[in-house]
Design a protein around this motif. Structure first.
Motif, mmCIF file in Angstrom:
data_model
loop_
_atom_site.group_PDB
_atom_site.id
_atom_site.type_symbol
_atom_site.label_atom_id
_atom_site.label_comp_id
_atom_site.label_asym_id
_atom_site.label_seq_id
_atom_site.Cartn_x
_atom_site.Cartn_y
_atom_site.Cartn_z
ATOM 1 N N GLU A 73 0.805 -1.261 0.126
ATOM 2 C CA GLU A 73 0.004 0.134 -0.027
ATOM 3 C C GLU A 73 0.973 1.220 -0.082
ATOM 4 O OE1 GLU A 73 -3.741 2.141 2.514
ATOM 5 O OE2 GLU A 73 -2.853 0.086 3.372
ATOM 6 N N ASP A 103 1.470 -8.687 -7.464
ATOM 7 C CA ASP A 103 0.292 -8.473 -6.349
ATOM 8 C C ASP A 103 0.508 -7.057 -6.214
ATOM 9 O OD1 ASP A 103 -1.066 -8.531 -4.062
ATOM 10 O OD2 ASP A 103 -0.428 -10.506 -3.635
ATOM 11 N N ALA A 105 -1.191 -4.094 -3.647
ATOM 12 C CA ALA A 105 -2.145 -3.939 -2.713
ATOM 13 C C ALA A 105 -2.962 -2.461 -2.894
ATOM 14 C CB ALA A 105 -1.589 -3.639 -1.269
ATOM 15 N N ASP A 106 -4.090 -2.521 -2.151
ATOM 16 C CA ASP A 106 -4.867 -1.179 -2.037
ATOM 17 C C ASP A 106 -3.830 -0.118 -1.911
ATOM 18 O OD1 ASP A 106 -7.273 -2.361 -2.216
ATOM 19 O OD2 ASP A 106 -7.793 -1.864 -0.288
ATOM 20 N N GLU A 132 -2.926 -9.922 -9.153
ATOM 21 C CA GLU A 132 -3.636 -9.873 -8.062
ATOM 22 C C GLU A 132 -3.832 -8.315 -7.843
ATOM 23 O OE1 GLU A 132 -6.032 -11.938 -6.879
ATOM 24 O OE2 GLU A 132 -5.355 -13.824 -7.935
ATOM 25 N N GLY A 134 -5.697 -4.862 -5.300
ATOM 26 C CA GLY A 134 -6.541 -4.744 -4.246
ATOM 27 C C GLY A 134 -7.512 -3.586 -5.197
ATOM 28 N N GLU A 166 -9.661 -7.476 -6.390
ATOM 29 C CA GLU A 166 -10.434 -8.011 -5.085
ATOM 30 C C GLU A 166 -11.198 -9.404 -5.253
ATOM 31 O OE1 GLU A 166 -12.874 -4.904 -2.707
ATOM 32 O OE2 GLU A 166 -13.210 -4.462 -4.723
#
Length: 255
Positions: A73, A103, A105-106, A132, A134, A166
């Motif tokens: 993040e 990957d 994240a948010d 992936e 967020g 998500e």
């Protein structure tokens, strides 16, 4: 363990990007082995930049390469490569594998912008890219594949690209080209005789509220909204230079 075995070379590169708390991005994990070397380059503002450098030829038949990148993040990361990747036949029979795992994240942001993948005659490569994201992650992902070197027939190349936001899939597509691939890959419905194919995936939270309209971008590229905060640009071209120009123009059109 990574290394050389009777079935080919095993190699993994790993990147972890984190917000450094001072308006920039740190890279607490930056490691590669065998033919996969990682180099940090000059940063741009809050964004950390990493270059993937091939330390030897490959992937060859039987090799298994993997690249894993995680963006936490608030971190911003851009990853490129120093040169094109060339899939080549090897002494070991069987297909080679190149697995990419991303990957974000948010609140994280990733630009994944490698150079082209070239499928040389006699090679057999399976590429998987899994992303992936967020809910508030941002992504620019470019994928370019060239079928054969100049004046050469291609090897077999199978590529699968999956993007999840998500935990929900917004894109899952596979393309197989070259000897042994399902019939029709070179026909008018797929490549139409062209030898370069590419995708551009752009994920931005604002696309959820204001989806981008589907449209053609000339005769060789199309922009399509996905089922989520994302768009896909697909393009085909006669060569790598033309393909790059099409994808760059598409990204510029998206702002």
């Amino acid at each position: 363990m990574d290394g050389v075995t009777v079935t080919g070379v095993r190699a993994t590169a790993r990147i972890l990007a984190r917000d450094d708390g001072r308006g920039g991005t740190s890279l607490p994990v930056l490691e590669g082995d065998g033919p996969l070397a990682l180099r940090r380059t000059r940063a741009s503002g809050a964004e950390a930049r990493v270059m993937l450098v091939g330390a030897m030829s490959g992937p060859l038949g039987g090799d298994r390469f993997a690249v894993e990148a995680k963006v936490a993040e608030g971190a911003r990361l851009s990853v490129g490569s120093a040169a094109a990747t060339i899939a080549l036949p090897g002494q070991t029979k069987g297909e080679a594998h190149y697995d990419i795992r991303l990957d974000v994240a948010d609140g994280g942001e990733l630009a994944w912008l490698p150079e082209q993948l070239i499928s040389a005659r006699g090679s057999d490569l399976y590429v998987t890219t899994r992303v992936e994201l967020g809910a508030r992650a941002r992504l620019v992902l470019r994928e370019e594949q060239v079928l054969g070197r100049a004046g050469e027939e291609p090897g077999r190349l199978t590529s699968r690209l999956t993007v999840r936001v998500e935990g929900r899939a917004v894109l899952d597509q596979e393309l197989a080209c070259g000897p042994g691939a399902p019939g029709g890959w070179d026909g008018s419905a797929v490549l139409g005789g062209r030898r370069a194919v590419g995708q551009l995936v752009v994920v931005r939270p604002e696309f959820a509220a204001e989806p981008v309209a589907a449209r053609m971008l000339g005769e060789e590229a199309a922009l399509m909204p996905l089922a989520g905060p994302a768009v896909l640009v697909s393009a085909v071209a006669a060569d790598a230079l033309r393909l790059r120009r099409l994808l760059d123009e598409a990204l510029a059109a998206l702002g």
